[in-house]
Design an enzyme around this catalytic site. Structure first.
Site, mmCIF file in Angstrom:
data_model
loop_
_atom_site.group_PDB
_atom_site.id
_atom_site.type_symbol
_atom_site.label_atom_id
_atom_site.label_comp_id
_atom_site.label_asym_id
_atom_site.label_seq_id
_atom_site.Cartn_x
_atom_site.Cartn_y
_atom_site.Cartn_z
ATOM 1 N N ARG A 96 25.961 -44.097 -4.590
ATOM 2 C CA ARG A 96 24.599 -43.934 -4.069
ATOM 3 C C ARG A 96 24.396 -42.504 -3.557
ATOM 4 O O ARG A 96 23.330 -41.911 -3.787
ATOM 5 C CB ARG A 96 24.353 -44.935 -2.937
ATOM 6 N N ASN A 150 20.378 -54.177 -6.733
ATOM 7 C CA ASN A 150 19.301 -53.281 -7.140
ATOM 8 C C ASN A 150 19.696 -52.437 -8.350
ATOM 9 O O ASN A 150 20.883 -52.229 -8.595
ATOM 10 C CB ASN A 150 18.939 -52.354 -5.969
ATOM 11 N N CYS A 172 14.341 -59.646 -3.365
ATOM 12 C CA CYS A 172 14.219 -58.400 -2.624
ATOM 13 C C CYS A 172 13.778 -58.747 -1.204
ATOM 14 O O CYS A 172 13.046 -59.720 -1.000
ATOM 15 C CB CYS A 172 13.182 -57.503 -3.302
ATOM 16 N N HIS A 202 9.953 -53.383 -5.928
ATOM 17 C CA HIS A 202 9.726 -52.131 -5.203
ATOM 18 C C HIS A 202 8.447 -51.442 -5.670
ATOM 19 O O HIS A 202 8.271 -50.240 -5.469
ATOM 20 C CB HIS A 202 10.922 -51.176 -5.313
ATOM 21 N N TYR A 255 7.625 -49.086 -0.620
ATOM 22 C CA TYR A 255 8.127 -48.127 -1.610
ATOM 23 C C TYR A 255 7.007 -47.378 -2.327
ATOM 24 O O TYR A 255 7.271 -46.355 -2.966
ATOM 25 C CB TYR A 255 9.012 -48.844 -2.638
#
Length: 458
Positions: A96, A150, A172, A202, A255
C-alpha cells in the site's frame, strides 16, 4: 448446510478480525457457528497467531463453545465451508505504501483504492481471488464468498465474470458509516429512515426518506455543512461544493472528494507525503499499536483503538449479510453484486454497489433507475476504467493497463502515466507474475523506483 455453520476467513491475521468475531458472537442465536477458521500466508503467520489467540479469548468469554482454527493451508480450511470471507492485502501494508508514494512522487494522487495505486491493488488481488474461487469450486461448491478485500467492486466483478462464480457479495464500510451517522444528525434512529444507495464501490450516491415517504435528503445535506458528516477516518474531510451537491439532490460518498474536489485532496495528500507520511505509513503505526494490544492475554473484547482504522464497522455488515443469507432475513445491506438492471446506465453483468435485500438466494438489488447526466457520465467512465483494470489483471496485457491509466481521472495521461505505471510494475514485481515479461523488459531498460522510501520497500 450441515448443522451449524462453518466460516472461513482468508486474511485471518488482519487487525479487523476481532471486529468480525464480535459480530459473529453477537449474532450466534441466529447464526450458530460450528467451526471458525482463520487462514493466512507464511508472511502473516505471526499476526494470525496473535489475533487468533485473541479471537479464541473472545469466544471463551462468550456463552458459546466455538473453537478458532488457524492454518496456512487454505485448502484444509475451505473443505465443506458454508461461508468464506476474504480480507487480505497482497504484499501487506508495504505494498500500500508503494501504491501511495510512487504516484505522489509524480504529483498524482496516491491512494489505496483510487487512482494508480487502486488499480495496482486490483492487479495484485484479482489473480489471488480467482485462485481462491477455483479452490472453492472443488472444496465447497455451495459456499457463499463474502469479499471485503479492496478494491471490492472490481474484485467482485472479476469473481463474477472471470471466476464464473455468482455466489459472491462484495462489502464496504462506507455506506455503514453514513447510516450510522446521518440518523443522529436528524435526531432519529436508522429504523426511522429508508435508505437507497446506487453507484460503484467507493463511488456511490444515496438518498433518504422518512417513514412517511418524505424525502429528507436535503435536510441531511444541510447538516453536512454544519456538523461532522461521519466520513471514514482515512479520508480528509474537505467540504464538497454546496452548489454541486444541492444540484444533485443526492449525497455523494466520502470518496467522491477525490473526484469532485480533486485539487484540494491532491494538495492535502502531497503535504502528508512530504511531512508525516502517507496514509499507509500512518496505518502501519496504528496496526503496530493494535497488535501490541492484541498480545495482552487479558484482552477478550474489541479495543476502541480499532475505530482509528479506516475500515471500522465493515465487519458488522459482513456478519449481518451472512446471517441474513443463512436465515433468509431479507435485511437491507449495501453490497457490490451483479447489476441485473438496478442501474440501467451500466451493463447488466457488471458489479455495482447498491441497496439490496439479502435473502437465502443472495442479494436482490433494488432498482435505482437511470442516473442524471452528470452521474451517468462519471459512472460510465469509471466502469470502463474498471473493466480495463480487471481484464489487464487477468491477462497481464500492458497496453490495456495503460488504457486503464489513461481513463482514470486521477492519473495524468501521456508520458507521466507511463512512467508511473512502469515504476509500479517494477516495485510490485513479486506479486505480478502476469506482467513478468514486461517487468523484465522494463528492468533491462533501467526503470527503477525513484521515491527512496518506496524503493527501500521493493
Amino acid at each position: 448446510m450441515a448443522e451449524g455453520v462453518k466460516i472461513v476467513t482468508i486474511g485471518g491475521g488482519s487487525s479487523y478480525t476481532p471486529e468480525l468475531m464480535e459480530g459473529f458472537i453477537n449474532r450466534f442465536d441466529e447464526l450458530p457457528i460450528r467451526e471458525m477458521w482463520l487462514v493466512d500466508i507464511e508472511a502473516g503467520k505471526e499476526k494470525m497467531e496473535i489475533v487468533g489467540e485473541m479471537a479464541q479469548r473472545m469466544w471463551d468469554a462468550s456463552p458459546y463453545d466455538v473453537k478458532v482454527h488457524l492454518t496456512l493451508d487454505r485448502r484444509e480450511a475451505l473443505k465443506d465451508a458454508d461461508f468464506v470471507t476474504t480480507q487480505f492485502r497482497v504484499g501487506l501494508l508495504n505494498a500500500r505504501i508503494k501504491d501511495e508514494r510512487i504516484p505522489f512522487s509524480y504529483g498524482m494522487l496516491g491512494q489505496e483504492t483510487n487512482g494508480a495505486g487502486g488499480m495496482f491493488k486490483a492487479f495484485r488481488t484479482i489473480p489471488i481471488i480467482l485462485g481462491i474461487v477455483d479452490d472453492m469450486r472443488e472444496l465447497c461448491p455451495n459456499a457463499w464468498l463474502v469479499n471485503f478485500t479492496n478494491p471490492s467492486g472490481m474484485v467482485t466483478e472479476a469473481i463474477i465474470k472471470y471466476g464464473k462464480w455468482d455466489r459472491v457479495i462484495g462489502l464496504c464500510n462506507v455506506p455503514v458509516g453514513a447510516m450510522m451517522k446521518e440518523p443522529e444528525m436528524l435526531g432519529l434512529e436508522l429504523k426511522d429512515l429508508i435508505y437507497q444507495f446506487a453507484g460503484l464501490n467507493h463511488f456511490h450516491w444515496h438518498k433518504v426518506s422518512d417513514q412517511k415517504g418524505n424525502n429528507v435528503t436535503a435536510q441531511i445535506i444541510d447538516k453536512m455543512y454544519s456538523e461532522d458528516s461521519g466520513i471514514p477516518a482515512n479520508i480528509h474531510d474537505i467540504k464538497f461544493s454546496r452548489e454541486l451537491v444541492d444540484q444533485m439532490g443526492i449525497i455523494p460518498c466520502g470518496y467522491h472528494r477525490y473526484y469532485y474536489m480533486a485539487d484540494e485532496m491532491l494538495q492535502h495528500g502531497i503535504e502528508e507525503y512530504n511531512t508525516i507520511g502517507t496514509r499507509g505509513q500512518q496505518v502501519k503505526q496504528t496496526e503496530a499499536e493494535l497488535f501490541e494490544l492484541y498480545k495482552d492475554p487479558n484482552l477478550d473484547h474489541k479495543p476502541e483503538q480499532l475505530a482509528k482504522r479506516g475500515g471500522a464497522h465493515y465487519s458488522d455488515a459482513a456478519c449481518e449479510t451472512i446471517a441474513s443469507i443463512y436465515a433468509d432475513k431479507k435485511t437491507h445491506v449495501v453490497v457490490s453484486c451483479k447489476n441485473n438492471g438496478a442501474i440501467p446506465d451500466l451493463p447488466n453483468d457488471s458489479a455495482v454497489e447498491v441497496s439490496a435485500y439479502i435473502t437465502a438466494a443472495g442479494p436482490m438489488p433494488i432498482a435505482w433507475g437511470p442516473m442524471e447526466p452528470a452521474q451517468r457520465g462519471w459512472l460510465q467512465v469509471m466502469k470502463a476504467m474498471e473493466e480495463c483494470v480487471i481484464e489487464a489483471a487477468v491477462t497481464g496485457d500492458y497496453g490495456l493497463a495503460l488504457q486503464a491509466f489513461t481513463l482514470n481521472p486521477q492519473v495524468r495521461s501521456g508520458a507521466c502515466a507511463k512512467q508511473v505505471l512502469d515504476e509500479l510494475l517494477v516495485a510490485h514485481k513479486a506479486h505480478l507474475p502476469q506482467f513478468a515479461d514486461k517487468i523484465a523488459e522494463l528492468e533491462a531498460a533501467g526503470v527503477v523506483v525513484k521515491d527512496e522510501i518506496a524503493r527501500d520497500l521493493v
